[in-house]
Design an enzyme around this catalytic site. Structure first.
Site, mmCIF file in Angstrom:
data_model
loop_
_atom_site.group_PDB
_atom_site.id
_atom_site.type_symbol
_atom_site.label_atom_id
_atom_site.label_comp_id
_atom_site.label_asym_id
_atom_site.label_seq_id
_atom_site.Cartn_x
_atom_site.Cartn_y
_atom_site.Cartn_z
ATOM 1 N NE ARG A 1 116.453 -28.784 41.900
ATOM 2 C CZ ARG A 1 115.268 -28.519 41.387
ATOM 3 N NH1 ARG A 1 115.171 -27.919 40.221
ATOM 4 N NH2 ARG A 1 114.166 -28.874 42.028
ATOM 5 C CD GLU B 1 120.668 -29.755 25.469
ATOM 6 O OE1 GLU B 1 120.577 -30.138 24.275
ATOM 7 O OE2 GLU B 1 119.668 -29.495 26.164
ATOM 8 C CG PHE C 1 118.922 -33.143 28.739
ATOM 9 C CD1 PHE C 1 118.549 -34.455 28.449
ATOM 10 C CD2 PHE C 1 118.024 -32.345 29.425
ATOM 11 C CE1 PHE C 1 117.310 -34.951 28.836
ATOM 12 C CE2 PHE C 1 116.782 -32.833 29.812
ATOM 13 C CZ PHE C 1 116.414 -34.135 29.520
#
Lengths: 279, 318
Positions: free
Chosen positions: B16, B64, B89
């Site tokens: 990430r 989202e 998500f």
């Protein structure tokens, strides 16, 4: 009611509205399926946008970067969108008879890959306002001054995503985003007040920080005035337009004992009666 | 992290972090990159981009579905939108929006899911994206990319931005072993062979690439020669690399930090079935959710280890 339009302009818009209603009925009855009643309630809204001098667009150049956008979030009203685009000159009116037929770009719900004038592929409800917000933010990033008009159904605002978009539009104060709620009072299986009561609708948008107007969605003068106000507003703007599902052919729906008539084309004989009413 | 330590792999940045830093760099090169955040930019590391390009960064809150819709509109206007949130998500919550707003209209939205796999550790199963690859692969026209380490994630981020269509990029939370060198070759759809071998092929992606290299080392102690292939792109899958592995080594073990159904294992098995059937085994999370624990404890408890890959290779070789 105050008059905003000249008599000539009003008569011109009324004539276009009548033609569009005829297209909606003829194309869905020919297709044997579709959502004519959901299309009929929003005719004056769309006619004012496209033919009342509200939207700027170029039928010969659908991708013109500075065009105003019209996003049909209630995608099942595709017969209305197609009729308006044909009358506006995007494609020949005769093509409306190919609605829902294999090979035709006039699919059951709008598909932007097949028809360049369609801004967003819709048909899964609740998504058009977010997409419109994306267009509105792109205008800001690119320094363009186009506006984005998103037509939603009143049943559609059951979807949580609509309210996610409403909140985000306030955060970014996208004054170039204008939503119209086609408040015809019905959704698929019954009255919106019974299926999932979202009233007070106007109050909800107000608390989300939007500029809110409530009008008669079939009154061409009221619509013209509302769009003039909305385009001048500093905040994102919503017009809650009270409408009648199946507007223009109410007597025919009454005879069929189905004033909702959701997702059903008129049978041939009823369609002939409806077309006669609108001649 | 224990994986890779036995063969001397050093820990690099989390994937990430590699993504977030690369994205900020790419932001300078591509003025049309716009980033949409669901209030997790300090987790997904889009914070680096946000700091440098505040006007092209939109934190729209924990929403989202709306994130993806906005990205769809931006892409339709010619922008290069990146939507980043937790893998669980963004794919599970916004799947319909990814379908309607990105896949179906074929818009080049870049979707990044962080905190993938069980190696996120203590936050537990609700936060672990372990069905994300299956979901992303199900979206028509999407490329699905699962890079292994810091250098390849940097390269994958560039490849994602430059890819003409929609992409799902999967990144993880913990620091992971480095298996590539800086400036490594990375092409979407082209697998990288990291070690040649003749008896069996270990096909892996993400964190499991380091585990597969470790397993190849262990197999070598038993005089078994294992090929290791980093199948960083699950879709479009590299058919030639899989066919070559099947024909030249006769057996394949597929290793991934994902549920059994619909992930890399399924994609490789389909390809094998169509090209050159051979014996196969699968090292993955099976058909169940994990629990809280340290990353090392969880990887051990849920069978994502070099030893598990070695055992699977032995089954293939029987």
């Amino acid at each position: 009611m105050a008059t905003t339009l000249s008599d000539t302009k009003r008569q011109e818009l009324e004539a276009i509205a009548k033609r569009i209603r005829r297209h909606i009925i003829a194309s869905t009855t020919k297709a044997g399926s579709g959502h004519p009643s959901s299309s009929l309630s929003a005719v004056e809204i769309a006619v004012t946008l496209f033919f009342g001098g509200v939207m700027r667009y170029r039928p010969q150049e659908p991708g013109w970067p500075d065009r105003d956008r019209f996003i049909l979030s209630k995608g099942h009203a595709a017969p209305l969108l197609y009729a308006v685009l044909a009358e506006a000159g995007y494609f020949p009116v005769e093509e409306l008879q190919t609605l829902r037929r294999i090979g035709s770009p006039l699919e059951g719900h709008p598909n932007r890959k097949r028809l360049p004038a369609v801004e967003a592929s819709t048909g899964s409800l609740g998504q058009g306002l977010s997409i419109g917000l994306g267009h509105a933010l792109a205008a800001r990033l690119d320094g363009r001054d186009y506006r984005v008009y998103v037509l939603l159904g009143d049943g559609e605002i059951d979807e949580g995503q609509v309210w996610e978009a409403a909140a985000a539009a306030r955060k970014y104060q996208v004054s170039n985003l204008i939503a119209i709620i086609d408040h015809n009072g019905y959704q698929q299986t019954g009255p919106t007040s019974e299926v999932l009561d979202m009233e007070p609708i106007a109050e909800k948008w107000r608390t989300f920080g939007w500029d809110v107007q409530e009008i008669d969605g079939h009154d061409l003068d009221a619509l013209a005035a509302a769009f003039a106000h909305a385009t001048a507003a500093e905040a994102p703007s919503v017009i809650v337009a009270r409408t009648v599902k199946g507007k223009g052919i109410e007597s025919v729906l009454k005879e069929l004992k189905d004033e909702n008539m959701h997702g059903k084309p008129l049978p041939e004989e009823a369609a002939q009666k409806a077309l006669a009413l609108l001649s | 992290m224990k994986i890779g330590a036995r063969i001397g792999l050093s820990l690099g940045k989390a994937t990430r972090d590699a993504f977030g830093l690369a994205l900020a760099e790419l932001g300078r090169e591509y003025p049309d990159i716009v980033v949409i955040d669901g209030d997790v930019h300090n987790s997904t590391r889009t914070e680096y981009f946000a700091r440098e390009f505040p006007d092209r960064f939109f934190n729209v809150g924990i929403a989202e579905s709306n994130m993806v819709g906005i990205a769809s509109g931006l892409a339709a206007c010619g922008k290069r939108p990146v939507v980043a949130s937790f893998a669980a998500f963004i794919l599970c919550n916004a799947f319909d929006q990814l379908r309607m707003g990105v896949a179906f209209p074929e818009l080049p939205v870049k979707v990044v899911g962080s905190h993938a796999g069980i190696s996120i550790g203590e936050d537990g199963p609700s936060q672990m994206g372990i069905e994300d690859v299956a979901l992303a692969c199900a979206l028509g026209g999407f490329a699905v990319v699962v890079p292994a380490d810091e250098p390849s994630t940097r390269a994958a981020t560039r490849a994602m931005i430059e890819h003409p269509g929609p992409v799902y990029l999967r990144v993880g939370r913990p620091k992971v072993p480095v298996v590539y060198t800086d400036g490594c070759e990375f092409q979407i759809g082209r697998a990288n062979e990291l070690r040649d071998g003749t008896d069996v092929t270990l096909i892996a992606n993400g964190l499991m690439v380091a585990a597969a290299l470790e397993a190849a080392y262990l197999l070598e102690q038993e005089d078994i020669s294992a090929r290791v292939v980093d199948m960083h792109t699950v879709k479009p899958i590299d058919v030639a690399a899989i066919q070559a592995a099947a024909e030249e080594t006769g057996g394949i073990v597929v290793c991934e930090e994902h549920l059994h159904y619909g992930g890399l294992g399924a994609a490789v098995a389909q390809t094998v079935a169509e090209t050159s059937p051979c014996r196969m085994a699968f090292v993955n999370l099976g058909d169940r959710y994990a629990e809280s624990g340290t990353p090392d404890e969880l990887l051990e408890a849920y069978g994502l280890t070099a030893e598990a890959i070695v055992a699977a290779a032995r089954r293939v070789l029987e």
